[in-house]
Design a protein around this motif. Structure first.
Motif, PDB file in Angstrom:
ATOM      1  N   LEU A 197       0.528  -1.394  -0.137  1.00  0.00           N
ATOM      2  CA  LEU A 197       0.377  -0.216   0.457  1.00  0.00           C
ATOM      3  C   LEU A 197       0.694   0.759  -0.203  1.00  0.00           C
ATOM      4  CD1 LEU A 197      -2.940   1.575   0.314  1.00  0.00           C
ATOM      5  CD2 LEU A 197      -2.552   1.331   2.502  1.00  0.00           C
ATOM      6  N   LEU A 198       2.221   0.956   0.829  1.00  0.00           N
ATOM      7  CA  LEU A 198       2.612   2.353   0.817  1.00  0.00           C
ATOM      8  C   LEU A 198       3.557   2.168  -0.317  1.00  0.00           C
ATOM      9  CD1 LEU A 198       3.751   4.161   2.541  1.00  0.00           C
ATOM     10  CD2 LEU A 198       5.749   3.408   3.624  1.00  0.00           C
ATOM     11  N   SER A 199       3.989   1.158  -1.468  1.00  0.00           N
ATOM     12  CA  SER A 199       4.225   1.924  -2.544  1.00  0.00           C
ATOM     13  C   SER A 199       3.531   2.762  -2.946  1.00  0.00           C
ATOM     14  CB  SER A 199       5.194   0.836  -2.850  1.00  0.00           C
ATOM     15  OG  SER A 199       4.533  -0.189  -3.184  1.00  0.00           O
ATOM     16  N   SER A 200       2.531   1.971  -3.611  1.00  0.00           N
ATOM     17  CA  SER A 200       1.567   1.982  -4.386  1.00  0.00           C
ATOM     18  C   SER A 200       0.987   3.651  -3.820  1.00  0.00           C
ATOM     19  CB  SER A 200      -0.061   1.572  -4.547  1.00  0.00           C
ATOM     20  OG  SER A 200       0.236  -0.506  -4.596  1.00  0.00           O
ATOM     21  N   MET A 201       0.828   4.051  -2.626  1.00  0.00           N
ATOM     22  CA  MET A 201       0.449   5.673  -2.782  1.00  0.00           C
ATOM     23  C   MET A 201       2.150   6.175  -2.747  1.00  0.00           C
ATOM     24  SD  MET A 201      -0.849   5.152   1.177  1.00  0.00           S
ATOM     25  CE  MET A 201      -1.420   6.872   1.947  1.00  0.00           C
ATOM     26  N   ASP A 261      -7.528  -1.272   7.348  1.00  0.00           N
ATOM     27  CA  ASP A 261      -6.936  -2.034   8.983  1.00  0.00           C
ATOM     28  C   ASP A 261      -5.033  -1.635   8.401  1.00  0.00           C
ATOM     29  OD1 ASP A 261      -5.939  -3.950  10.867  1.00  0.00           O
ATOM     30  OD2 ASP A 261      -5.569  -5.091   9.509  1.00  0.00           O
ATOM     31  N   THR A 262      -4.670  -1.613   7.434  1.00  0.00           N
ATOM     32  CA  THR A 262      -3.541  -1.776   6.726  1.00  0.00           C
ATOM     33  C   THR A 262      -3.105  -0.077   7.116  1.00  0.00           C
ATOM     34  OG1 THR A 262      -3.532  -2.794   4.915  1.00  0.00           O
ATOM     35  CG2 THR A 262      -1.923  -1.735   4.740  1.00  0.00           C
ATOM     36  N   CYS A 263      -4.194   0.809   6.639  1.00  0.00           N
ATOM     37  CA  CYS A 263      -3.346   2.524   6.507  1.00  0.00           C
ATOM     38  C   CYS A 263      -3.438   2.742   8.279  1.00  0.00           C
ATOM     39  CB  CYS A 263      -5.082   3.176   6.378  1.00  0.00           C
ATOM     40  SG  CYS A 263      -4.855   3.489   4.146  1.00  0.00           S
ATOM     41  N   SER A 264      -4.402   1.999   9.538  1.00  0.00           N
ATOM     42  CA  SER A 264      -3.870   1.823  10.210  1.00  0.00           C
ATOM     43  C   SER A 264      -2.802   1.848  11.512  1.00  0.00           C
ATOM     44  CB  SER A 264      -5.453   1.025  11.397  1.00  0.00           C
ATOM     45  OG  SER A 264      -6.733   1.721  10.940  1.00  0.00           O
ATOM     46  N   GLU A 265      -2.520   0.955  10.511  1.00  0.00           N
ATOM     47  CA  GLU A 265      -0.902  -0.031  10.633  1.00  0.00           C
ATOM     48  C   GLU A 265       0.496   1.109  10.059  1.00  0.00           C
ATOM     49  OE1 GLU A 265       2.457  -3.625   8.907  1.00  0.00           O
ATOM     50  OE2 GLU A 265       0.626  -3.519   8.781  1.00  0.00           O
ATOM     51  N   LEU A 266      -0.144   1.457   8.623  1.00  0.00           N
ATOM     52  CA  LEU A 266       1.073   2.181   8.220  1.00  0.00           C
ATOM     53  C   LEU A 266       0.167   4.349   9.524  1.00  0.00           C
ATOM     54  CD1 LEU A 266       0.199   2.728   4.657  1.00  0.00           C
ATOM     55  CD2 LEU A 266       2.715   1.374   5.746  1.00  0.00           C
ATOM     56  N   ILE A 297      -7.409  11.183  10.226  1.00  0.00           N
ATOM     57  CA  ILE A 297      -8.327  11.514  10.982  1.00  0.00           C
ATOM     58  C   ILE A 297      -8.763   9.989  11.844  1.00  0.00           C
ATOM     59  CG2 ILE A 297     -10.044  13.448  11.922  1.00  0.00           C
ATOM     60  CD1 ILE A 297      -8.482  14.945  10.524  1.00  0.00           C
ATOM     61  N   PRO A 298      -9.189   9.482  12.207  1.00  0.00           N
ATOM     62  CA  PRO A 298     -10.012   8.439  13.178  1.00  0.00           C
ATOM     63  C   PRO A 298     -11.477   9.004  12.679  1.00  0.00           C
ATOM     64  CG  PRO A 298      -8.271   8.488  14.729  1.00  0.00           C
ATOM     65  CD  PRO A 298      -8.343   9.661  13.944  1.00  0.00           C
ATOM     66  N   ALA A 299     -12.286   8.430  12.020  1.00  0.00           N
ATOM     67  CA  ALA A 299     -13.703   8.514  12.260  1.00  0.00           C
ATOM     68  C   ALA A 299     -14.763   6.979  12.443  1.00  0.00           C
ATOM     69  CB  ALA A 299     -14.237   9.191  10.577  1.00  0.00           C
ATOM     70  N   SER A 300     -15.972   6.814  11.922  1.00  0.00           N
ATOM     71  CA  SER A 300     -16.701   6.019  12.391  1.00  0.00           C
ATOM     72  C   SER A 300     -16.287   4.869  10.918  1.00  0.00           C
ATOM     73  CB  SER A 300     -18.331   6.264  12.616  1.00  0.00           C
ATOM     74  OG  SER A 300     -18.873   4.908  12.148  1.00  0.00           O
ATOM     75  N   ASP A 301     -15.416   4.019  11.816  1.00  0.00           N
ATOM     76  CA  ASP A 301     -15.241   3.062  10.701  1.00  0.00           C
ATOM     77  C   ASP A 301     -14.506   3.582   9.395  1.00  0.00           C
ATOM     78  OD1 ASP A 301     -14.620   0.037  10.521  1.00  0.00           O
ATOM     79  OD2 ASP A 301     -16.778   0.461   8.499  1.00  0.00           O
ATOM     80  N   THR A 302     -14.015   4.442   9.766  1.00  0.00           N
ATOM     81  CA  THR A 302     -13.364   5.223   8.460  1.00  0.00           C
ATOM     82  C   THR A 302     -12.164   5.855   9.294  1.00  0.00           C
ATOM     83  OG1 THR A 302     -13.073   5.808   6.422  1.00  0.00           O
ATOM     84  CG2 THR A 302     -14.558   7.109   8.393  1.00  0.00           C
ATOM     85  N   LEU A 303     -11.035   6.060   8.168  1.00  0.00           N
ATOM     86  CA  LEU A 303     -10.281   7.526   8.211  1.00  0.00           C
ATOM     87  C   LEU A 303      -9.862   8.729   7.242  1.00  0.00           C
ATOM     88  CD1 LEU A 303      -6.802   5.343   8.743  1.00  0.00           C
ATOM     89  CD2 LEU A 303      -8.103   6.194  10.556  1.00  0.00           C
TER      90      LEU A 303
END
Length: 117
Positions: free
Chosen positions: A15-19, A59-64, A73-79
């Motif tokens: 994901l990071l390399s794709s971004m 989940d992967t964004c949360s790891e990053l 910014i965390p929001a209801s079941d998303t970022l």
């Protein structure tokens, strides 16, 4: 330090390399750095990661985010307001020397290590 030294899952590396690839393409199109780093939300990232579910991207964004490689910014079941950090850009510059071909080669290699994609 390079991306492989950063203790990330293969999903996070992919994901990071794709971004980063997207960031480089935006910069080549003369997008300002701050706008080029910005990915807004999970839905925008899903346009890049078409094979991934919302939950897997979250989940992967949360790891990053925990590793301080993206801001969000965390929001209801998303970022929201997801963006690459300057630390991530620096790490990726060292890893790939700002060459999209190097990023694509790496992403292809990492993708092959993820059995469910």
């Amino acid at each position: 330090m390079k991306i492989d030294d950063y203790n990330l899952t293969n999903d996070a590396k992919f994901l990071l390399s794709s971004m980063y690839k997207e960031y480089l393409e935006r910069r080549q199109n003369n997008t300002d750095k701050s706008k080029a780093r910005l990915f807004d939300d999970i839905e925008n990232i899903q346009e890049i990661m078409t094979e991934w579910s919302h939950g897997d991207i979250l989940d992967t964004c949360s790891e990053l985010r925990r590793k301080k490689l993206i801001n969000a910014i965390p929001a209801s079941d998303t970022l929201l307001n997801i963006s690459l950090t300057t630390d991530a850009i620096s790490l990726l510059e060292v890893s790939f020397k700002d060459k999209i071909d190097n990023v694509l080669e790496y992403a292809t290699k990492i993708k092959s290590l993820i059995p469910f994609i």
